[in-house]
Design a protein around this motif. Structure first.
Motif, PDB file in Angstrom:
ATOM      1  N   VAL A   4       0.861  -1.177   0.000  1.00 54.92           N
ATOM      2  CA  VAL A   4       0.000   0.000   0.000  1.00 54.92           C
ATOM      3  C   VAL A   4       0.904   1.236   0.000  1.00 54.92           C
ATOM      4  O   VAL A   4       1.825   1.320   0.806  1.00 54.92           O
ATOM      5  N   GLN A   6       1.334   5.507   0.048  1.00 50.58           N
ATOM      6  CA  GLN A   6       0.682   6.753   0.452  1.00 50.58           C
ATOM      7  C   GLN A   6       1.614   7.914   0.148  1.00 50.58           C
ATOM      8  O   GLN A   6       2.821   7.817   0.368  1.00 50.58           O
ATOM      9  N   CYS A  23      -3.708   7.617  -1.686  1.00 51.36           N
ATOM     10  CA  CYS A  23      -3.437   6.233  -1.318  1.00 51.36           C
ATOM     11  C   CYS A  23      -3.659   5.321  -2.514  1.00 51.36           C
ATOM     12  O   CYS A  23      -4.681   5.431  -3.204  1.00 51.36           O
ATOM     13  N   TRP A  34      -9.526   4.507   5.542  1.00 46.53           N
ATOM     14  CA  TRP A  34      -8.720   5.591   6.089  1.00 46.53           C
ATOM     15  C   TRP A  34      -8.848   5.597   7.607  1.00 46.53           C
ATOM     16  O   TRP A  34      -9.958   5.497   8.149  1.00 46.53           O
ATOM     17  N   HIS A  73      -7.429   3.916  -6.659  1.00 46.44           N
ATOM     18  CA  HIS A  73      -6.720   4.728  -5.689  1.00 46.44           C
ATOM     19  C   HIS A  73      -7.730   5.619  -4.971  1.00 46.44           C
ATOM     20  O   HIS A  73      -8.846   5.844  -5.464  1.00 46.44           O
ATOM     21  N   CYS A  91      -3.774   4.787   5.406  1.00 45.37           N
ATOM     22  CA  CYS A  91      -4.657   4.134   4.472  1.00 45.37           C
ATOM     23  C   CYS A  91      -4.398   2.635   4.586  1.00 45.37           C
ATOM     24  O   CYS A  91      -3.253   2.205   4.805  1.00 45.37           O
ATOM     25  N   GLY A 105      -0.664   1.192   4.810  1.00 46.20           N
ATOM     26  CA  GLY A 105       0.392   1.952   4.185  1.00 46.20           C
ATOM     27  C   GLY A 105       1.285   2.601   5.233  1.00 46.20           C
ATOM     28  O   GLY A 105       1.021   2.501   6.437  1.00 46.20           O
ATOM     29  N   THR A 108       0.708   9.168   6.291  1.00 48.34           N
ATOM     30  CA  THR A 108       1.072  10.554   6.000  1.00 48.34           C
ATOM     31  C   THR A 108       1.025  11.310   7.317  1.00 48.34           C
ATOM     32  O   THR A 108      -0.012  11.316   7.990  1.00 48.34           O
TER      33      THR A 108
END
Lengths: 113, 107
Positions: A4, A6, A23, A34, A73, A91, A105, A108
């Motif tokens: 995954v 991000q 993502c 999320w 995505h 994500c 992932g 962020t």
């Protein structure tokens, strides 16, 4: 590596601004989730999409929105940002829409100043 | 949603020691996962274990679905095992996370 991806890894922005987090799920996965991780709230589910359609909603603020595109995505849009929105946003993806293992992932990290 | 309780909240071990982490759920789950969050913030999948027992190297996990709990065993701990261990369960779509067990393994 979970498969995954991000972007971006880090984001620093000011209060009142709008940002978009992106993502890409693992190859073959149809579902995207999320999550938000903050110091005071822990890891919380925000929203889930399955094959382009919204499937479940958690504690997502009205200032936040998401979508999943035909190529699967997903983007999470955060607007009118506040200091309290600073958090790590993850994500995750899975093959089906429930009862399947979720892969996360790298996240962020959003800092609102 | 499902409430997830993890214990202990903090754990300090010397390298080589064994430990058991526990996770209790307020309701039945059909998805149960254990994760390790490393110091860089990455969530690493350890086990997908809605029931039964699994082993992966020095780690193993057991879930007793009828009694709504899961255990994660770490044997011969290493300093690289340090981090936060989360369990998470779901009866539908979203995973509900516990607050985690923060593990520090000292040399």
């Amino acid at each position: 590596d979970s498969g995954v991806t991000q972007t971006p890894k880090h984001l620093i922005t000011a209060t009142g601004q709008r940002v978009t987090l992106r993502c890409s799920p693992r190859s073959g996965d149809l579902s995207v989730y999320w999550y938000q991780q903050s110091l005071d709230q822990g890891l919380q589910f925000l929203i889930q999409y399955y094959n382009g359609e919204e499937r479940a909603k958690g504690n997502i603020l009205e200032r936040f929105s998401a979508q999943q595109f035909p190529d699967l995505h997903s983007e999470l849009n955060l607007s009118s940002l506040e200091l309290g929105d600073s958090a790590l946003y993850f994500c995750a993806s899975s093959f089906r829409d429930h009862s399947y293992e979720q892969y996360f992932g790298p996240g962020t990290r959003l800092t609102v100043t | 949603g499902i409430q997830v309780e993890q214990s202990p909240p903090d754990l300090i071990l010397q390298e080589g020691a064994n430990s058991t982490l526990r996770c209790n759920f307020s309701d039945s789950v059909n998805n149960l996962q254990w994760f390790h969050q490393n110091p860089w913030g990455q969530l690493i999948n350890l086990f997908y274990i809605p029931s039964g027992t699994k082993q992966n190297g020095r780690l193993s996990a057991t879930t007793v679905a009828t009694e709504r709990y899961s255990l994660l065993y770490i044997s011969s701990s290493q300093t690289t095992d340090s981090g936060v261990y989360f369990c998470a369960g779901s009866s539908g779509y979203a995973l509900n996370f516990g607050k985690g067990t923060s593990l520090l393994v000292t040399p």
